[in-house]
Design an enzyme around this catalytic site. Structure first.
Site, PDB file in Angstrom:
ATOM      1  N   ARG A  65       6.625  -4.758   6.688  1.00 15.75           N
ATOM      2  CA  ARG A  65       6.174  -4.576   5.300  1.00 15.75           C
ATOM      3  C   ARG A  65       5.032  -3.557   5.226  1.00 15.75           C
ATOM      4  O   ARG A  65       4.962  -2.753   4.287  1.00 15.75           O
ATOM      5  CB  ARG A  65       5.725  -5.924   4.732  1.00 15.75           C
ATOM      6  CG  ARG A  65       5.337  -5.883   3.267  1.00 15.75           C
ATOM      7  CD  ARG A  65       4.977  -7.266   2.758  1.00 15.75           C
ATOM      8  NE  ARG A  65       4.398  -7.209   1.425  1.00 15.75           N
ATOM      9  CZ  ARG A  65       3.366  -7.950   1.033  1.00 15.75           C
ATOM     10  NH1 ARG A  65       2.804  -8.801   1.865  1.00 15.75           N
ATOM     11  NH2 ARG A  65       2.909  -7.840  -0.200  1.00 15.75           N
ATOM     12  N   GLU A  91      -7.015   1.466   0.443  1.00 14.92           N
ATOM     13  CA  GLU A  91      -5.666   1.120   0.010  1.00 14.92           C
ATOM     14  C   GLU A  91      -5.290  -0.329   0.326  1.00 14.92           C
ATOM     15  O   GLU A  91      -4.669  -1.012  -0.482  1.00 14.92           O
ATOM     16  CB  GLU A  91      -4.707   2.080   0.710  1.00 14.92           C
ATOM     17  CG  GLU A  91      -3.294   2.079   0.269  1.00 14.92           C
ATOM     18  CD  GLU A  91      -2.509   3.161   0.998  1.00 14.92           C
ATOM     19  OE1 GLU A  91      -1.423   2.829   1.506  1.00 14.92           O
ATOM     20  OE2 GLU A  91      -2.986   4.317   1.070  1.00 14.92           O
ATOM     21  N   ASN A  97      -1.733  -5.225  -2.270  1.00 15.72           N
ATOM     22  CA  ASN A  97      -1.738  -5.367  -0.816  1.00 15.72           C
ATOM     23  C   ASN A  97      -2.563  -6.548  -0.317  1.00 15.72           C
ATOM     24  O   ASN A  97      -2.637  -6.786   0.900  1.00 15.72           O
ATOM     25  CB  ASN A  97      -2.260  -4.080  -0.159  1.00 15.72           C
ATOM     26  CG  ASN A  97      -1.284  -2.926  -0.270  1.00 15.72           C
ATOM     27  OD1 ASN A  97      -0.070  -3.129  -0.267  1.00 15.72           O
ATOM     28  ND2 ASN A  97      -1.804  -1.719  -0.386  1.00 15.72           N
ATOM     29  N   PRO A 167       7.060  -1.314  -5.488  1.00 14.58           N
ATOM     30  CA  PRO A 167       7.948  -2.115  -6.340  1.00 14.58           C
ATOM     31  C   PRO A 167       7.370  -3.495  -6.601  1.00 14.58           C
ATOM     32  O   PRO A 167       6.792  -4.118  -5.714  1.00 14.58           O
ATOM     33  CB  PRO A 167       9.237  -2.201  -5.514  1.00 14.58           C
ATOM     34  CG  PRO A 167       8.812  -1.970  -4.104  1.00 14.58           C
ATOM     35  CD  PRO A 167       7.646  -1.037  -4.172  1.00 14.58           C
ATOM     36  N   HIS A 197      14.163  -7.540   3.747  1.00 13.53           N
ATOM     37  CA  HIS A 197      13.856  -8.908   3.312  1.00 13.53           C
ATOM     38  C   HIS A 197      14.714  -9.945   4.033  1.00 13.53           C
ATOM     39  O   HIS A 197      14.621 -11.128   3.719  1.00 13.53           O
ATOM     40  CB  HIS A 197      14.030  -9.038   1.801  1.00 13.53           C
ATOM     41  CG  HIS A 197      12.851  -8.552   1.024  1.00 13.53           C
ATOM     42  ND1 HIS A 197      12.792  -8.601  -0.357  1.00 13.53           N
ATOM     43  CD2 HIS A 197      11.675  -8.010   1.428  1.00 13.53           C
ATOM     44  CE1 HIS A 197      11.640  -8.091  -0.759  1.00 13.53           C
ATOM     45  NE2 HIS A 197      10.945  -7.728   0.303  1.00 13.53           N
ATOM     46  N   THR A 198      15.502  -9.504   4.988  1.00 15.26           N
ATOM     47  CA  THR A 198      16.209 -10.477   5.807  1.00 15.26           C
ATOM     48  C   THR A 198      15.248 -11.230   6.719  1.00 15.26           C
ATOM     49  O   THR A 198      15.592 -12.274   7.265  1.00 15.26           O
ATOM     50  CB  THR A 198      17.322  -9.807   6.643  1.00 15.26           C
ATOM     51  OG1 THR A 198      18.106 -10.809   7.270  1.00 15.26           O
ATOM     52  CG2 THR A 198      16.742  -8.896   7.704  1.00 15.26           C
ATOM     53  N   ASP A 250      15.032 -14.708   2.898  1.00 13.42           N
ATOM     54  CA  ASP A 250      16.375 -15.098   3.312  1.00 13.42           C
ATOM     55  C   ASP A 250      16.355 -16.598   3.549  1.00 13.42           C
ATOM     56  O   ASP A 250      15.778 -17.080   4.526  1.00 13.42           O
ATOM     57  CB  ASP A 250      16.743 -14.339   4.590  1.00 13.42           C
ATOM     58  CG  ASP A 250      18.128 -14.669   5.113  1.00 13.42           C
ATOM     59  OD1 ASP A 250      18.692 -15.698   4.710  1.00 13.42           O
ATOM     60  OD2 ASP A 250      18.637 -13.897   5.946  1.00 13.42           O
TER      61      ASP A 250
END
Length: 335
Positions: A65, A91, A97, A167, A197-198, A250
């Site tokens: 990520r 950042e 974050n 996103p 995202h698995t 998942d």
């Protein structure tokens, strides 16, 4: 939990080495960039990353990520690794974050220390993060690919520059496509890279609206499988739940890099609105179906997409710097 890599993945490495050409890359990065200056860099990074991943199951999804969030903001330049100072909110401390576990940052710092011990002031943190992102996929049972190298570390890291570049969990496909098009990623890239995202987890506040306040017509998102919805509500009650509670993206194999993420989407078992939207939108659902049908196709597409992502906003040549410490610019005045 470690899963074996499919035998035919090894034969794909050479093919994926050419994928930057297929995507129109400029050739600014090379696969043998450190051939003479740090010939064992891939092994050094892998040894550290895999050892830490075995010790802590949060490391793999956190590092992967980190790589996405880094590349989408200032480009793949390790700007997300910079620590804030009294004169600059970096950042990594932007609202989007703040949920990052420290484990991911620590893994890259440790890999950098090992590389510095062997090859001082040669390998950028940006390249180390790119290699580590590949290594955690391998650790989780996914494919191995050759990582193009030669990135320099960026000289800007500001929290104020993050908003609008990542996103959101509530995005629909149109919003996702618009966002990723700004970094030259296609609608196919969107679906393939969402497959990250698995592995990994999300906090309750990222999907609780689907459970309790979805719309005026339905308190619970009707596109969410009822059995999964009930399970999520048990973990994330509307009142009194812990803000630290997480659930796997998942629901089937949250620690294994496989294509069950896509099969879950087909069964209305996507965790986030932005996940499930991929199976509901006619522009993306055929890609979801293709990747759900073949894990080999997913692996191959994911390798290609990761190489393409790795060219986003890169600094090369005289641009940027090679940091001595991934957490701080070499010149402390940089912000």
């Amino acid at each position: 939990m470690v899963h074996p890599i499919h035998a035919n993945v090894v034969s794909w490495i050479v093919i994926v080495s050419l994928s930057c050409l297929l995507h129109g890359a400029t050739g600014q990065l090379t696969f043998d960039f450190y051939k003479t200056s740090c010939p064992n860099v891939d092994a050094i990074v892998a040894n550290v990353t895999l050892a830490l991943s075995k010790r802590d199951n949060v490391v793999a999804p956190a590092v992967l990520r980190l790589y996405f969030h880094d590349c989408l903001v200032e480009g793949c330049d390790a700007s997300i690794l910079i620590s804030s100072t009294p004169t600059n909110v970096a950042e990594r401390d932007a609202p989007d974050n703040l949920s990052f576990p420290q484990n991911g940052f620590d893994a890259i710092v440790e890999a950098k220390k090992a590389v510095e011990a062997a090859c001082p002031a040669v390998v950028s943190c940006a390249d180390i993060l790119a290699m580590a992102a590949r290594d955690v996929v391998v650790f989780s049972g996914g494919p191995r690919w050759a990582v193009p190298k030669g990135r320099r570390d960026g000289l800007i890291s500001r929290a104020a520059r993050v908003e609008g570049r990542l996103p959101a969990s509530s995005f629909n496909v149109s919003q996702l496509v618009t966002l990723l098009s700004t970094v030259n990623l296609s609608i196919e890239d969107l679906v393939v890279l969402s497959g990250a995202h698995t592995i990994g987890f999300s906090h309750c506040n990222q999907f609780s609206k689907r459970l309790y306040n979805f719309s005026s017509a339905a308190k619970t998102d009707p596109s969410l499988d009822p059995t999964l919805a009930a399970s999520l509500k048990a973990s994330c009650p509307q009142v009194g739940g812990s803000p630290n509670t997480v659930r796997g993206f998942d629901a089937t194999t949250p620690f294994a890099f496989d294509n069950s993420y896509y099969r879950n989407l087909q069964n209305n078992r996507g965790l986030l609105v932005s996940d499930q939207a991929l199976a509901l939108d006619k522009r993306t659902s055929p890609v979801v179906a293709s990747l759900a049908a073949s894990q080999e196709d997913f692996f191959f597409a994911f390798m290609q997409a990761m190489v393409k992502l790795g060219y986003t906003g890169i600094k090369t040549g005289s641009q940027g710097e090679v940091r001595r410490d991934c957490r701080a610019f070499n010149a402390r005045s940089n912000t």
